[in-house]
Motif scaffolding. Structure first.
Motif, PDB file in Angstrom:
ATOM      1  N   LYS A  16       0.853  -1.194   0.000  1.00 20.54           N
ATOM      2  CA  LYS A  16       0.000   0.000   0.000  1.00 20.54           C
ATOM      3  C   LYS A  16       0.887   1.241   0.000  1.00 20.54           C
ATOM      4  O   LYS A  16       2.059   1.185   0.356  1.00 20.54           O
ATOM      5  N   ARG A  17       0.312   2.385  -0.368  1.00 23.62           N
ATOM      6  CA  ARG A  17       1.033   3.659  -0.342  1.00 23.62           C
ATOM      7  C   ARG A  17       0.658   4.426   0.915  1.00 23.62           C
ATOM      8  O   ARG A  17      -0.521   4.530   1.265  1.00 23.62           O
ATOM      9  N   ASP A  18       1.655   4.956   1.593  1.00 19.88           N
ATOM     10  CA  ASP A  18       1.462   5.765   2.786  1.00 19.88           C
ATOM     11  C   ASP A  18       2.133   7.121   2.544  1.00 19.88           C
ATOM     12  O   ASP A  18       3.269   7.162   2.063  1.00 19.88           O
ATOM     13  N   PRO A  19       1.445   8.235   2.845  1.00 20.33           N
ATOM     14  CA  PRO A  19       2.040   9.541   2.545  1.00 20.33           C
ATOM     15  C   PRO A  19       3.332   9.823   3.318  1.00 20.33           C
ATOM     16  O   PRO A  19       4.203  10.520   2.823  1.00 20.33           O
ATOM     17  N   LYS A  20       3.483   9.264   4.506  1.00 26.79           N
ATOM     18  CA  LYS A  20       4.678   9.530   5.304  1.00 26.79           C
ATOM     19  C   LYS A  20       5.800   8.531   5.039  1.00 26.79           C
ATOM     20  O   LYS A  20       6.964   8.885   5.040  1.00 26.79           O
ATOM     21  N   ARG A  21       5.468   7.279   4.878  1.00 27.56           N
ATOM     22  CA  ARG A  21       6.480   6.225   4.785  1.00 27.56           C
ATOM     23  C   ARG A  21       6.722   5.707   3.376  1.00 27.56           C
ATOM     24  O   ARG A  21       7.635   4.945   3.154  1.00 27.56           O
ATOM     25  N   GLY A  22       5.902   6.053   2.428  1.00 26.77           N
ATOM     26  CA  GLY A  22       6.066   5.513   1.072  1.00 26.77           C
ATOM     27  C   GLY A  22       5.313   4.205   0.927  1.00 26.77           C
ATOM     28  O   GLY A  22       4.126   4.131   1.224  1.00 26.77           O
ATOM     29  N   GLN A  23       5.991   3.167   0.515  1.00 24.92           N
ATOM     30  CA  GLN A  23       5.343   1.873   0.329  1.00 24.92           C
ATOM     31  C   GLN A  23       5.410   1.073   1.622  1.00 24.92           C
ATOM     32  O   GLN A  23       6.482   0.902   2.198  1.00 24.92           O
ATOM     33  N   PHE A  71       7.977  -0.968   6.098  1.00 24.58           N
ATOM     34  CA  PHE A  71       8.079   0.064   5.076  1.00 24.58           C
ATOM     35  C   PHE A  71       9.319  -0.188   4.225  1.00 24.58           C
ATOM     36  O   PHE A  71      10.299  -0.759   4.681  1.00 24.58           O
ATOM     37  N   MET A  72       9.242   0.264   2.962  1.00 28.62           N
ATOM     38  CA  MET A  72      10.384   0.110   2.071  1.00 28.62           C
ATOM     39  C   MET A  72      11.353   1.254   2.318  1.00 28.62           C
ATOM     40  O   MET A  72      10.974   2.423   2.305  1.00 28.62           O
ATOM     41  N   MET A  73      12.607   0.895   2.530  1.00 28.00           N
ATOM     42  CA  MET A  73      13.640   1.894   2.735  1.00 28.00           C
ATOM     43  C   MET A  73      13.941   2.602   1.420  1.00 28.00           C
ATOM     44  O   MET A  73      13.575   2.124   0.355  1.00 28.00           O
ATOM     45  N   ASN A  74      14.606   3.731   1.489  1.00 31.26           N
ATOM     46  CA  ASN A  74      14.973   4.485   0.289  1.00 31.26           C
ATOM     47  C   ASN A  74      15.778   3.632  -0.670  1.00 31.26           C
ATOM     48  O   ASN A  74      16.651   2.880  -0.263  1.00 31.26           O
ATOM     49  N   MET A  75      15.462   3.758  -1.930  1.00 31.46           N
ATOM     50  CA  MET A  75      16.151   3.053  -3.009  1.00 31.46           C
ATOM     51  C   MET A  75      16.027   1.536  -2.878  1.00 31.46           C
ATOM     52  O   MET A  75      16.840   0.793  -3.396  1.00 31.46           O
TER      53      MET A  75
END
Length: 79
Positions: A16-23, A71-75
């Motif tokens: 899912k998409r979260d505005p604060k955490r991304g995916q 949550f998925m980390m950056n990159m």
């Protein structure tokens, strides 16, 4: 009959998409998607699979128990 190749598909469908955490992925959503594909896992089994196979996802659950949120980390990427 459940297939091993269905497991990553269920994981991708539970993102899912979260505005604060991304995916993000909730363990309960992952288990629900697995059940649609005839894999009947416990929350603990799902958490073990996520921690073993999905290195780009980190746990940020704010409560105790097996119902976790990752949550998925950056990159990051989905394996």
């Amino acid at each position: 009959m459940p297939r091993q190749s269905d497991i990553p598909i269920a994981f991708i469908n539970s993102i899912k998409r979260d505005p604060k955490r991304g995916q993000i992925v909730a363990t309960r959503d992952f288990v629900s998607e697995l059940a649609k594909l005839n894999h009947f896992w416990s929350l603990r089994q799902a958490n073990e699979w996520i921690s073993y196979y999905q290195h780009s996802f980190r746990d940020f659950t704010d409560h105790e128990g097996d119902d976790r949120v990752y949550f998925m980390m950056n990159m990051g990427r989905i394996m």
